[in-house]
Design an enzyme around this catalytic site. Sequence first.
Site, PDB file in Angstrom:
ATOM      1  N   GLN A  60       0.844  -1.197   0.000  1.00  0.00           N
ATOM      2  CA  GLN A  60       0.000   0.000   0.000  1.00  0.00           C
ATOM      3  C   GLN A  60       0.879   1.246   0.000  1.00  0.00           C
ATOM      4  O   GLN A  60       1.684   1.457   0.905  1.00  0.00           O
ATOM      5  CB  GLN A  60      -0.940   0.049   1.206  1.00  0.00           C
ATOM      6  CG  GLN A  60      -1.994   1.142   0.982  1.00  0.00           C
ATOM      7  CD  GLN A  60      -2.841   1.448   2.195  1.00  0.00           C
ATOM      8  OE1 GLN A  60      -2.317   1.751   3.258  1.00  0.00           O
ATOM      9  NE2 GLN A  60      -4.149   1.388   2.025  1.00  0.00           N
TER      10      GLN A  60
ATOM     11  N   TYR B  34      -6.232  10.842   4.022  1.00  0.00           N
ATOM     12  CA  TYR B  34      -4.849  11.137   3.629  1.00  0.00           C
ATOM     13  C   TYR B  34      -4.816  11.930   2.321  1.00  0.00           C
ATOM     14  O   TYR B  34      -5.845  12.401   1.843  1.00  0.00           O
ATOM     15  CB  TYR B  34      -4.035   9.840   3.595  1.00  0.00           C
ATOM     16  CG  TYR B  34      -3.986   9.183   4.950  1.00  0.00           C
ATOM     17  CD1 TYR B  34      -3.441   9.861   6.046  1.00  0.00           C
ATOM     18  CD2 TYR B  34      -4.536   7.919   5.166  1.00  0.00           C
ATOM     19  CE1 TYR B  34      -3.432   9.283   7.317  1.00  0.00           C
ATOM     20  CE2 TYR B  34      -4.532   7.346   6.438  1.00  0.00           C
ATOM     21  CZ  TYR B  34      -3.980   8.030   7.501  1.00  0.00           C
ATOM     22  OH  TYR B  34      -3.980   7.474   8.758  1.00  0.00           O
TER      23      TYR B  34
ATOM     24  N   ARG C  60      -7.664   2.064  -2.809  1.00  0.00           N
ATOM     25  CA  ARG C  60      -8.540   2.047  -1.636  1.00  0.00           C
ATOM     26  C   ARG C  60      -9.243   3.391  -1.491  1.00  0.00           C
ATOM     27  O   ARG C  60      -8.591   4.444  -1.515  1.00  0.00           O
ATOM     28  CB  ARG C  60      -7.740   1.744  -0.366  1.00  0.00           C
ATOM     29  CG  ARG C  60      -8.650   1.472   0.832  1.00  0.00           C
ATOM     30  CD  ARG C  60      -7.887   1.012   2.058  1.00  0.00           C
ATOM     31  NE  ARG C  60      -8.637  -0.035   2.755  1.00  0.00           N
ATOM     32  CZ  ARG C  60      -8.728  -0.133   4.082  1.00  0.00           C
ATOM     33  NH1 ARG C  60      -8.134   0.727   4.866  1.00  0.00           N
ATOM     34  NH2 ARG C  60      -9.424  -1.118   4.630  1.00  0.00           N
TER      35      ARG C  60
ATOM     36  N   GLY D  59      -9.816  -6.742   9.114  1.00  0.00           N
ATOM     37  CA  GLY D  59      -8.674  -6.053   9.688  1.00  0.00           C
ATOM     38  C   GLY D  59      -8.320  -6.535  11.073  1.00  0.00           C
ATOM     39  O   GLY D  59      -7.479  -7.411  11.256  1.00  0.00           O
ATOM     40  N   ARG D  60      -9.005  -5.990  12.083  1.00  0.00           N
ATOM     41  CA  ARG D  60      -8.664  -6.331  13.476  1.00  0.00           C
ATOM     42  C   ARG D  60      -8.626  -7.837  13.738  1.00  0.00           C
ATOM     43  O   ARG D  60      -7.754  -8.296  14.475  1.00  0.00           O
ATOM     44  CB  ARG D  60      -9.631  -5.637  14.434  1.00  0.00           C
ATOM     45  CG  ARG D  60      -9.471  -4.116  14.443  1.00  0.00           C
ATOM     46  CD  ARG D  60     -10.384  -3.478  15.482  1.00  0.00           C
ATOM     47  NE  ARG D  60     -10.387  -2.030  15.356  1.00  0.00           N
ATOM     48  CZ  ARG D  60     -11.283  -1.353  14.630  1.00  0.00           C
ATOM     49  NH1 ARG D  60     -12.231  -2.003  13.974  1.00  0.00           N
ATOM     50  NH2 ARG D  60     -11.235  -0.045  14.562  1.00  0.00           N
TER      51      ARG D  60
END
Length: 365
Positions: free
Chosen positions: A100, A186, A233, A322-323
């Site tokens: 990424q 971002y 993404r 994810g987590r």
Amino acid sequence: MNDALFQPIKLGPYQLKNRIVMPPMTRSRASQPGDIPNQMMATYYQQRASAGLIVSEGTQISPMGKGYAFTPGIFSDAQIQGWKLVTEAVHAQEGIMFAQLWHVGRVSHPDNLAGEQPISSSTLKAENVKVYVDNGEQQPGFVDVVEPRSMTVDDIELVIQEFHQAALNAMEAGFDGVELHAASGYLLNQFIDSESNQRVDEYGGNLENRLRFLDRVVETLVNAVGAGKVGVRLAPLTSLNGTVDANPQETYVAAAELLERHNIAYMHIAEVDWDDAPKTPENFKRALRKAFSRVIIYAGRYDGEKGSAAINNGIADMIGFGRPFVANPDLPERIKHGYPLAVHNPDTLFGGDETGLIDYPVYQQ
């Protein structure tokens, strides 16, 4: 029950063994000085290589792209060599891994940028946003971001070149492809969303202009590594790190149509995943599906059942967990057999040593 997650799928030139994605998660374990990936990170990703696709944690494309202490980069020779340890470890387990590519823009602080002021689409500070810094004096910790300076057209051209070079560096480091981080507030997101972009040139104002930077960065990544090795993404509804769009459905369907024109391998949608977050409307997901014909990945609050359902009803092709991947290195196996999931320790997510990174065991019956 979760059969849909275990069907193989073609992603660009690759045949993936399942539809489970380990999405990018910042862990802040790169070696210092130099933000260099290391053997501990290689072990972490290798443990999780049973995912159909791993997307690396965000890796900054330049010193100015860095937002948080101890995150890895992909612009120096030492960083490329460090990532080779990681990709070789993942490939040894027959995993597929994309890098990424990350530029945080205004979500930073001079302590992480050798004293420089962060850059963004506009001179707007991200309100109520903190970043993790290490200034070498106090204990590393979280501080408020500062006001950025608005990028000149020359700055924009330079960052586009940096993305191009970072994609080439990723291939040299052995990655199978690259994912552009255009989500989570971002830099790319700061251009896309209406409320964070106050520019009056060709990169601001109307929707076409706000998508221009995304268009040009995707174009340069495709030129660098080929469309089949590029993913993007997006985070249409998250207000993470202070970016908000006035008309997210219109904006992000247009973004999906733009990505379709570039023939990229996949679009990765980050859904809002905090507890009382708004759900992504079904009609919006259908519109994204109509706009983009190749692989769509969704990530956020999925379990095996919800993930399979999203694939079966045609909304998604792959699902990011994810987590759950933090504390369950063997997550696909656990989902497949209905084994219970371990819970991660939130205190060891960022920074530190191997504790909370590579010491979570696989399931023992």
